[in-house]
Design a protein around this motif. Structure first.
Motif, PDB file in Angstrom:
ATOM      1  N   HIS A  93     165.033  -1.264 -36.534  1.00 55.87           N
ATOM      2  CA  HIS A  93     164.044  -2.318 -36.323  1.00 55.87           C
ATOM      3  C   HIS A  93     162.639  -1.710 -36.213  1.00 55.87           C
ATOM      4  O   HIS A  93     161.676  -2.236 -36.774  1.00 55.87           O
ATOM      5  CB  HIS A  93     164.397  -3.092 -35.050  1.00 55.87           C
ATOM      6  CG  HIS A  93     163.636  -4.355 -34.858  1.00 55.87           C
ATOM      7  ND1 HIS A  93     163.592  -5.382 -35.782  1.00 55.87           N
ATOM      8  CD2 HIS A  93     162.860  -4.782 -33.823  1.00 55.87           C
ATOM      9  CE1 HIS A  93     162.845  -6.367 -35.335  1.00 55.87           C
ATOM     10  NE2 HIS A  93     162.377  -6.028 -34.142  1.00 55.87           N
ATOM     11  N   TYR A  94     162.543  -0.608 -35.499  1.00 59.07           N
ATOM     12  CA  TYR A  94     161.260   0.107 -35.379  1.00 59.07           C
ATOM     13  C   TYR A  94     160.813   0.630 -36.741  1.00 59.07           C
ATOM     14  O   TYR A  94     159.649   0.489 -37.131  1.00 59.07           O
ATOM     15  CB  TYR A  94     161.425   1.250 -34.380  1.00 59.07           C
ATOM     16  CG  TYR A  94     160.188   2.084 -34.142  1.00 59.07           C
ATOM     17  CD1 TYR A  94     159.266   1.732 -33.167  1.00 59.07           C
ATOM     18  CD2 TYR A  94     159.951   3.239 -34.884  1.00 59.07           C
ATOM     19  CE1 TYR A  94     158.128   2.500 -32.938  1.00 59.07           C
ATOM     20  CE2 TYR A  94     158.825   4.021 -34.669  1.00 59.07           C
ATOM     21  CZ  TYR A  94     157.924   3.645 -33.688  1.00 59.07           C
ATOM     22  OH  TYR A  94     156.797   4.409 -33.472  1.00 59.07           O
ATOM     23  N   ARG A  95     161.722   1.223 -37.464  1.00 55.41           N
ATOM     24  CA  ARG A  95     161.389   1.780 -38.779  1.00 55.41           C
ATOM     25  C   ARG A  95     160.941   0.685 -39.748  1.00 55.41           C
ATOM     26  O   ARG A  95     160.025   0.881 -40.547  1.00 55.41           O
ATOM     27  CB  ARG A  95     162.591   2.537 -39.354  1.00 55.41           C
ATOM     28  CG  ARG A  95     162.315   3.225 -40.686  1.00 55.41           C
ATOM     29  CD  ARG A  95     163.533   3.991 -41.165  1.00 55.41           C
ATOM     30  NE  ARG A  95     163.852   5.073 -40.239  1.00 55.41           N
ATOM     31  CZ  ARG A  95     163.246   6.254 -40.260  1.00 55.41           C
ATOM     32  NH1 ARG A  95     162.316   6.505 -41.163  1.00 55.41           N
ATOM     33  NH2 ARG A  95     163.573   7.184 -39.397  1.00 55.41           N
ATOM     34  N   ALA A  96     161.588  -0.482 -39.672  1.00 58.22           N
ATOM     35  CA  ALA A  96     161.219  -1.581 -40.564  1.00 58.22           C
ATOM     36  C   ALA A  96     159.771  -1.996 -40.348  1.00 58.22           C
ATOM     37  O   ALA A  96     159.057  -2.330 -41.296  1.00 58.22           O
ATOM     38  CB  ALA A  96     162.153  -2.768 -40.340  1.00 58.22           C
ATOM     39  N   LEU A  97     159.320  -1.971 -39.102  1.00 61.53           N
ATOM     40  CA  LEU A  97     157.934  -2.339 -38.817  1.00 61.53           C
ATOM     41  C   LEU A  97     156.970  -1.202 -39.139  1.00 61.53           C
ATOM     42  O   LEU A  97     155.962  -1.399 -39.817  1.00 61.53           O
ATOM     43  CB  LEU A  97     157.785  -2.727 -37.346  1.00 61.53           C
ATOM     44  CG  LEU A  97     156.343  -3.022 -36.901  1.00 61.53           C
ATOM     45  CD1 LEU A  97     155.831  -4.305 -37.534  1.00 61.53           C
ATOM     46  CD2 LEU A  97     156.250  -3.110 -35.372  1.00 61.53           C
ATOM     47  N   VAL A  98     157.277  -0.016 -38.632  1.00 61.28           N
ATOM     48  CA  VAL A  98     156.310   1.086 -38.683  1.00 61.28           C
ATOM     49  C   VAL A  98     156.262   1.766 -40.049  1.00 61.28           C
ATOM     50  O   VAL A  98     155.184   2.093 -40.553  1.00 61.28           O
ATOM     51  CB  VAL A  98     156.625   2.108 -37.575  1.00 61.28           C
ATOM     52  CG1 VAL A  98     155.751   3.351 -37.709  1.00 61.28           C
ATOM     53  CG2 VAL A  98     156.436   1.478 -36.205  1.00 61.28           C
ATOM     54  N   HIS A  99     157.417   1.974 -40.663  1.00 61.58           N
ATOM     55  CA  HIS A  99     157.459   2.747 -41.895  1.00 61.58           C
ATOM     56  C   HIS A  99     157.634   1.905 -43.157  1.00 61.58           C
ATOM     57  O   HIS A  99     157.225   2.331 -44.237  1.00 61.58           O
ATOM     58  CB  HIS A  99     158.589   3.782 -41.819  1.00 61.58           C
ATOM     59  CG  HIS A  99     158.386   4.817 -40.755  1.00 61.58           C
ATOM     60  ND1 HIS A  99     157.506   5.870 -40.903  1.00 61.58           N
ATOM     61  CD2 HIS A  99     158.920   4.948 -39.519  1.00 61.58           C
ATOM     62  CE1 HIS A  99     157.514   6.609 -39.811  1.00 61.58           C
ATOM     63  NE2 HIS A  99     158.370   6.073 -38.953  1.00 61.58           N
ATOM     64  N   ASP A 100     158.243   0.741 -43.024  1.00 57.39           N
ATOM     65  CA  ASP A 100     158.536  -0.043 -44.219  1.00 57.39           C
ATOM     66  C   ASP A 100     157.565  -1.188 -44.455  1.00 57.39           C
ATOM     67  O   ASP A 100     157.584  -1.788 -45.534  1.00 57.39           O
ATOM     68  CB  ASP A 100     159.970  -0.610 -44.134  1.00 57.39           C
ATOM     69  CG  ASP A 100     161.019   0.491 -44.077  1.00 57.39           C
ATOM     70  OD1 ASP A 100     160.693   1.626 -44.484  1.00 57.39           O
ATOM     71  OD2 ASP A 100     162.153   0.222 -43.608  1.00 57.39           O
TER      72      ASP A 100
END
Length: 236
Positions: A1-8
């Motif tokens: 969920h964090y990666r979807a916001l920050v990196h994706d």
């Protein structure tokens, strides 16, 4: 969920650069290393960890310290609602889990979504307003989820009910630095507007008709950064 916001999310870098004082933080003389690595690119890969957290803290999101916790806990509960009782037992009996939840609870107590939204509305460029509002909604939804689950696990009615002294300290400091947040936004907006003007333009007019040079506006912005950091007792 964090990666979807920050990196994706392709708009997250612009959101962070515009809605936090990260560029101004890089001008503070408070560390032995620059805020960015010497890659030449203004992206997350070039940004050091401390200014990454510092920027989110200044704008009262504190996002790196809690975002994704609620989603992870909810995933477990969706698979087995009985896990909530297990979480409560772990909180009471396992020091590691108790410390984890307590740290998240403390950082959640310092979040101010109303003030954070003011940063987004005031500092975001008009052409990205819709994208930035969508990012803010994702953050706000995760905040509510994480807060509610932390309260369910701890059995508290309010954040930090288990530590009244810390609760009072955080509440007092939160209130005293709210004016600094609004002042910081006003200074950043004037400073950035002036930075986009031609070099021959030396000063920016204020609401009272006075004019301020770029160096004066930057000095004021840096003072608010120091003041908020002192009040939050967090940098990065």
């Amino acid at each position: 969920h964090y990666r979807a916001l920050v990196h994706d999310n392709p708009d997250l870098v612009a959101f962070f650069q515009q809605c936090t004082p990260i560029e101004e933080i890089s001008k503070l003389q408070i560390s032995s290393r620059p805020a960015r690595r010497k890659s030449g690119a203004k992206d997350l890969s070039s940004l050091r960890a401390i200014p990454w957290v510092f920027g989110w803290t200044q704008s009262r999101f504190l996002l790196p310290s809690w975002f994704g916790v609620g989603a992870a806990l909810q995933e477990e509960l969706d698979a087995d609602p009985g896990q909530l009782e297990l979480f409560q037992q772990l909180y009471q009996r396992w020091p590691f889990f108790r410390m984890l939840i307590s740290k998240v609870e403390m950082t959640l107590s310092k979040v101010d979504l109303d003030l954070a939204h003011h940063y987004v509305r005031s500092l975001g460029r008009p052409e990205l307003r819709e994208a930035f509002e969508q990012i803010f909604e994702v953050i706000a939804k995760e905040f509510v989820l994480t807060r509610d689950l932390v309260l369910a696990i701890t059995g508290h009615q309010r954040l930090l009910d288990g530590d009244p002294a810390l609760q009072l300290s955080v509440e007092l400091r939160n209130r005293t630095i709210v004016p600094l947040g609004y002042l910081q936004v006003a200074l950043l907006r004037r400073l950035r507007d002036q930075n986009r003007q031609p070099p021959m333009s030396e000063a920016a007019a204020s609401d009272d008709g006075r004019t301020y040079s770029r160096s004066e506006l930057l000095r004021g912005a840096l003072l608010t950064i120091n003041g908020i950091a002192a009040g939050m007792r967090n940098t990065g």
